[in-house]
Write a protein that holds these residues in place. Structure first.
Motif, PDB file in Angstrom:
ATOM      1  N   ILE A 174       0.828  -1.205   0.000  1.00  0.00           N
ATOM      2  CA  ILE A 174       0.000   0.000   0.000  1.00  0.00           C
ATOM      3  C   ILE A 174       0.864   1.258   0.000  1.00  0.00           C
ATOM      4  O   ILE A 174       0.413   2.349   0.368  1.00  0.00           O
ATOM      5  CB  ILE A 174      -0.951  -0.043   1.218  1.00  0.00           C
ATOM      6  CG1 ILE A 174      -2.193   0.809   0.991  1.00  0.00           C
ATOM      7  CG2 ILE A 174      -0.228   0.379   2.485  1.00  0.00           C
ATOM      8  CD1 ILE A 174      -3.236   0.662   2.056  1.00  0.00           C
ATOM      9  N   LEU A 175       2.100   1.135  -0.432  1.00  0.00           N
ATOM     10  CA  LEU A 175       3.027   2.265  -0.453  1.00  0.00           C
ATOM     11  C   LEU A 175       2.484   3.415  -1.298  1.00  0.00           C
ATOM     12  O   LEU A 175       1.911   3.202  -2.366  1.00  0.00           O
ATOM     13  CB  LEU A 175       4.386   1.816  -0.983  1.00  0.00           C
ATOM     14  CG  LEU A 175       5.485   2.882  -1.120  1.00  0.00           C
ATOM     15  CD1 LEU A 175       6.844   2.290  -0.763  1.00  0.00           C
ATOM     16  CD2 LEU A 175       5.535   3.454  -2.543  1.00  0.00           C
ATOM     17  N   SER A 176       2.711   4.640  -0.820  1.00  0.00           N
ATOM     18  CA  SER A 176       2.365   5.854  -1.561  1.00  0.00           C
ATOM     19  C   SER A 176       3.610   6.706  -1.723  1.00  0.00           C
ATOM     20  O   SER A 176       4.404   6.841  -0.787  1.00  0.00           O
ATOM     21  CB  SER A 176       1.290   6.659  -0.836  1.00  0.00           C
ATOM     22  OG  SER A 176       0.084   5.939  -0.742  1.00  0.00           O
ATOM     23  N   SER A 177       3.770   7.287  -2.904  1.00  0.00           N
ATOM     24  CA  SER A 177       4.902   8.174  -3.161  1.00  0.00           C
ATOM     25  C   SER A 177       4.443   9.268  -4.117  1.00  0.00           C
ATOM     26  O   SER A 177       3.944   8.969  -5.214  1.00  0.00           O
ATOM     27  CB  SER A 177       6.069   7.387  -3.770  1.00  0.00           C
ATOM     28  OG  SER A 177       7.151   8.254  -4.065  1.00  0.00           O
ATOM     29  N   THR A 178       4.583  10.531  -3.699  1.00  0.00           N
ATOM     30  CA  THR A 178       4.136  11.642  -4.540  1.00  0.00           C
ATOM     31  C   THR A 178       5.185  12.739  -4.562  1.00  0.00           C
ATOM     32  O   THR A 178       5.997  12.867  -3.642  1.00  0.00           O
ATOM     33  CB  THR A 178       2.810  12.236  -4.017  1.00  0.00           C
ATOM     34  OG1 THR A 178       3.034  12.849  -2.740  1.00  0.00           O
ATOM     35  CG2 THR A 178       1.744  11.166  -3.884  1.00  0.00           C
ATOM     36  N   GLY A 179       5.140  13.541  -5.626  1.00  0.00           N
ATOM     37  CA  GLY A 179       6.024  14.687  -5.746  1.00  0.00           C
ATOM     38  C   GLY A 179       5.339  15.814  -6.491  1.00  0.00           C
ATOM     39  O   GLY A 179       4.675  15.580  -7.509  1.00  0.00           O
ATOM     40  N   ASN A 180       5.454  17.030  -5.966  1.00  0.00           N
ATOM     41  CA  ASN A 180       4.871  18.218  -6.604  1.00  0.00           C
ATOM     42  C   ASN A 180       5.956  19.292  -6.701  1.00  0.00           C
ATOM     43  O   ASN A 180       6.279  19.941  -5.701  1.00  0.00           O
ATOM     44  CB  ASN A 180       3.693  18.758  -5.785  1.00  0.00           C
ATOM     45  CG  ASN A 180       2.622  17.724  -5.514  1.00  0.00           C
ATOM     46  OD1 ASN A 180       2.772  16.898  -4.616  1.00  0.00           O
ATOM     47  ND2 ASN A 180       1.544  17.763  -6.256  1.00  0.00           N
ATOM     48  N   PHE A 181       6.500  19.468  -7.898  1.00  0.00           N
ATOM     49  CA  PHE A 181       7.511  20.503  -8.127  1.00  0.00           C
ATOM     50  C   PHE A 181       6.849  21.718  -8.755  1.00  0.00           C
ATOM     51  O   PHE A 181       6.047  21.588  -9.696  1.00  0.00           O
ATOM     52  CB  PHE A 181       8.614  19.986  -9.044  1.00  0.00           C
ATOM     53  CG  PHE A 181       9.599  21.058  -9.455  1.00  0.00           C
ATOM     54  CD1 PHE A 181      10.646  21.410  -8.611  1.00  0.00           C
ATOM     55  CD2 PHE A 181       9.461  21.733 -10.664  1.00  0.00           C
ATOM     56  CE1 PHE A 181      11.548  22.410  -8.971  1.00  0.00           C
ATOM     57  CE2 PHE A 181      10.346  22.729 -11.029  1.00  0.00           C
ATOM     58  CZ  PHE A 181      11.386  23.074 -10.187  1.00  0.00           C
ATOM     59  N   ARG A 182       7.178  22.926  -8.242  1.00  0.00           N
ATOM     60  CA  ARG A 182       6.623  24.161  -8.803  1.00  0.00           C
ATOM     61  C   ARG A 182       7.716  25.211  -8.921  1.00  0.00           C
ATOM     62  O   ARG A 182       8.537  25.362  -8.009  1.00  0.00           O
ATOM     63  CB  ARG A 182       5.522  24.730  -7.895  1.00  0.00           C
ATOM     64  CG  ARG A 182       4.315  23.855  -7.703  1.00  0.00           C
ATOM     65  CD  ARG A 182       4.381  23.049  -6.435  1.00  0.00           C
ATOM     66  NE  ARG A 182       4.244  23.862  -5.226  1.00  0.00           N
ATOM     67  CZ  ARG A 182       4.565  23.414  -4.014  1.00  0.00           C
ATOM     68  NH1 ARG A 182       5.038  22.189  -3.846  1.00  0.00           N
ATOM     69  NH2 ARG A 182       4.410  24.197  -2.956  1.00  0.00           N
ATOM     70  N   PHE A 183       7.687  25.906 -10.028  1.00  0.00           N
ATOM     71  CA  PHE A 183       8.532  27.097 -10.213  1.00  0.00           C
ATOM     72  C   PHE A 183       7.633  28.221 -10.695  1.00  0.00           C
ATOM     73  O   PHE A 183       6.853  28.049 -11.638  1.00  0.00           O
ATOM     74  CB  PHE A 183       9.638  26.844 -11.234  1.00  0.00           C
ATOM     75  CG  PHE A 183      10.386  28.104 -11.601  1.00  0.00           C
ATOM     76  CD1 PHE A 183      11.374  28.608 -10.768  1.00  0.00           C
ATOM     77  CD2 PHE A 183      10.067  28.809 -12.765  1.00  0.00           C
ATOM     78  CE1 PHE A 183      12.043  29.785 -11.095  1.00  0.00           C
ATOM     79  CE2 PHE A 183      10.736  29.977 -13.102  1.00  0.00           C
ATOM     80  CZ  PHE A 183      11.727  30.468 -12.257  1.00  0.00           C
ATOM     81  N   THR A 184       7.725  29.386 -10.041  1.00  0.00           N
ATOM     82  CA  THR A 184       6.893  30.522 -10.433  1.00  0.00           C
ATOM     83  C   THR A 184       7.751  31.763 -10.608  1.00  0.00           C
ATOM     84  O   THR A 184       8.829  31.885 -10.024  1.00  0.00           O
ATOM     85  CB  THR A 184       5.811  30.824  -9.378  1.00  0.00           C
ATOM     86  OG1 THR A 184       6.414  31.444  -8.233  1.00  0.00           O
ATOM     87  CG2 THR A 184       5.072  29.572  -8.953  1.00  0.00           C
ATOM     88  N   THR A 185       7.242  32.669 -11.398  1.00  0.00           N
ATOM     89  CA  THR A 185       7.856  33.978 -11.523  1.00  0.00           C
ATOM     90  C   THR A 185       6.785  34.998 -11.851  1.00  0.00           C
ATOM     91  O   THR A 185       5.766  34.663 -12.486  1.00  0.00           O
ATOM     92  CB  THR A 185       8.949  33.991 -12.619  1.00  0.00           C
ATOM     93  OG1 THR A 185       9.584  35.269 -12.652  1.00  0.00           O
ATOM     94  CG2 THR A 185       8.349  33.713 -13.999  1.00  0.00           C
TER      95      THR A 185
END
Length: 659
Positions: free
Chosen positions: A184-195
């Motif tokens: 039931i492993l969970s792995s997430t990633g949210n990368f953001r770059f703003t200008t």
């Protein structure tokens, strides 16, 4: 537990009376932080002072807030994986899994159909979720929290202004949790770059962001033998010993987005001899998504398959939206925007499926054009907002109308009313889907119609006594996934088959939602925060299923200690919802499913927390669902065959740095 709601009601009533007798009213907590910074341009290195209000956060709607380092009960509600109040959601056993629904939605997401796989999107950041910044000194925020087993959540953001006109930020939210159950492993990633940037005269303004997001979940299909969980047998208190339906599947969502929004003022009110301003703008949004369901070997739980091993369902989606707009602003007319949208979509698979009844194509692709406008105006104590968009070319989009009116009656009381009406085709995975499992292949592009939703809502807010909102919603041509679970005579996995059908209901579904929330203070340092929601759904079939009552009540104590060097908050939160036909879950589709065979609910969730604030650091310690220590009834579920979380102690911090 049938008397639980009555106890809460009388407790609230009694404490309201206590609060009314208090001399000191509830005060709004205001962040008065001063940031001391060295002047890098000065040889003397003089200190500079900045108010916390100088550190701006700008939303997609261009609303401006500031960094807030206070510690309130509402911060406690938002201190979770989603970083927002999840009152109307019920999480699954592991962090990073999906959530079940406790509150009926009153608006329709998106003007055009979405890709689907809606159960995967709770942590997916849309365009509207991205923030922009303007800060006098480099600013960092760190969010950390422990998970269920072997992992952690970390959300780190740093932003700086290279000049008063140019800001950049970079952020990454990563999470990994093994979970208590098998596979039931969970792995997430949210990368953001703003200008965001504007010229010296302010006539040209630009903001842009790039987002790359991935959400991976191992799937086990739920409990294979539910009695192992419900019996409370000591052997299965270690949840990793409980049998699950399978241990070789996972689903995965990957999304990448490029967003640009810029405008040029032909003239502005302050630099022209006229009392109005005029600007032209352009907005571009290009996004790609990939959804996959992977399984090592075919499992009879999903019916027959085209192949025995290495199953891999893959759906892809590309969307490209160009918007041109013209904005006119004056004191008499208000803020008016005219816009035209050019939308291109491509939803596709890599094969063509031939069944005995039909040939299922591999692609939905076309161009759409829509036009619309927005209007905003402040008249004394009144504010008026409205926007309208109509599709004029293409079959997927429809109509959206939003209107809102508000009025400040007194310094303490405000009221507002809003209307939402929209229509569009159901999500793309209703219209077309392909899978290595035979029963998960369909095409309904010629039979499904546009679904419609209309909501009228009113809200009254008092600074001391809280807010009350009432929403009435009508849904027509509502599309949903129905679970058809075929059960055998034994508990073996092979005798259970989960079949799924996309269905569009031909009639209307009416619902009413009443929600009340407040934060009462008494005896100076004690508080009671309450959120109570009542829902009533009128329908001929069990399609839109939500609990009648959902309550959350927090009794807490707050005080400054050690000469105000530490601010402490200690309390207990009780959450409860009545029994209802809770949605099931499909690992293949990444969707919640409608079922009407089993009612779930009626169990309380108690959390004990100790929070503290030292300077700009907020520290959180929580004993989640601690009442399971004293229970002998293991009847708490997040979905059929998917248990809710057991007792666990979790720790975390939120830390702001202002350089």
């Amino acid at each position: 537990m049938k008397y639980f709601n009555f106890l809460i009601f009388f407790l609230v009533l009694g404490l309201c009376k206590t609060n009314a007798q208090e001399v000191e009213n509830t005060k709004v907590v205001k962040d008065t932080t001063l940031v001391i910074s060295k002047d890098a341009k000065s040889n003397k290195k003089k200190d500079k002072e900045f108010s916390i209000e100088d550190y701006k956060i700008i939303s997609y709607q261009r609303d401006t807030t500031t960094f807030d380092t206070t510690l309130t009960i509402y911060k406690e509600y938002k201190y979770n994986y989603l970083r927002k109040d999840d009152f109307e959601l019920l999480p699954f056993a592991n962090v990073g899994q999906t959530y079940n629904i406790l509150g009926a939605e009153t608006t329709q997401k998106g003007f055009y159909p979405r890709m689907g796989e809606e159960a995967k999107y709770n942590n997916y950041m849309e365009v509207e979720d991205i923030s922009y910044y303007r800060v006098p000194t480099p600013t960092t925020e760190l969010f950390y929290k422990t998970v269920m087993e072997q992992g952690q959540i970390l959300d780190a953001m740093i932003t700086l202004n290279t000049s008063p006109r140019l800001n950049m930020s970079i952020a990454y939210k990563g999470m990994r949790s093994l979970g208590k159950y098998q596979h039931i492993l969970s792995s997430t990633g949210n990368f953001r770059f703003t200008t965001n940037y504007q010229t010296k005269n302010g006539k040209y303004q630009l903001r842009a962001h790039y987002a790359s997001q991935d959400i991976l979940n191992e799937e086990n299909g739920g409990l294979a033998v539910p009695e192992q969980f419900t019996s409370g047998d000591d052997e299965f208190i270690d949840r990793s010993r409980i049998d699950v339906k399978f241990d070789d599947a996972e689903n995965f969502l990957l999304g990448k987005r490029y967003f640009l929004d810029h405008q040029y003022y032909l003239f502005k009110e302050q630099d022209s001899l006229k009392n109005y301003g005029l600007a032209i703008g352009h907005q571009l949004n290009y996004e790609t998504k990939t959804y996959e369901f992977r399984q090592d070997a075919a499992n009879a739980y999903f019916g027959e398959a085209y192949q025995a091993a290495d199953l891999n369902d893959r759906a892809k989606f590309k969307s490209f939206n160009n918007q041109l707009n013209l904005n006119y602003r004056s004191k008499i007319v208000g803020d008016v925007t005219f816009l035209v949208n050019f939308y291109k979509y491509n939803y596709y698979f890599n094969s063509v499926v031939v069944t005995p009844n039909q040939t299922i194509t591999n692609q939905l692709r076309d161009n759409e054009i829509s036009v619309g406008g927005k209007w905003k105006k402040q008249i004394g104590g009144f504010f008026l907002n409205a926007d309208f968009t109509q599709n004029i070319v293409g079959d997927m989009g429809g109509t959206v109308l939003n209107a809102q009116m508000g009025y400040q009656l007194t310094n303490d009381i405000s009221v507002d009313a809003s209307l939402h009406a929209s229509s569009r085709m159901p999500n793309y995975n209703f219209l077309l889907y392909q899978s290595d499992y035979k029963n998960y292949n369909w095409q309904y592009t010629d039979t499904f119609e546009k679904q419609k939703i209309s909501t009228l809502q009113g809200t009254a807010t008092h600074k001391k006594w809280g807010s009350l909102s009432v929403a009435y919603t009508i849904r027509d041509k509502y599309a949903y996934f129905e679970e058809q679970l075929m059960e055998g005579d034994s508990v073996s996995v092979e005798d259970d088959v989960q079949l799924v059908s996309p269905i569009q209901f031909g009639g209307s579904i009416n619902s009413m939602k009443v929600k009340f929330s407040n934060d009462l203070h008494f005896l100076r340092r004690w508080g009671l925060a309450n959120t109570i929601m009542y829902q009533n759904v009128s329908q001929s079939e069990n399609i839109l299923n939500v609990p009648d009552i959902v309550t959350r009540n927090t009794l807490y104590y707050s005080n400054h200690l050690f000469k105000k060097a530490l601010y402490l908050q200690v309390g207990v939160t009780a959450k409860y919802f009545t029994e209802y036909y809770m949605n099931s879950y499909s690992p293949v589709l990444g969707e919640l499913l409608i079922q009407d065979r089993e009612e779930i609910g009626g169990f309380p969730l108690f959390d004990l927390f100790i929070n503290a604030k030292v300077r700009r650091t907020r520290i959180y310690l929580k004993a989640e669902h601690f009442n399971t220590i004293f229970t002998s009834e293991y009847n708490y579920y997040s979905a059929p065959n998917n248990p809710y979380r057991d007792f666990i102690v979790r720790f975390g911090v939120v830390w702001n740095f202002f350089s």
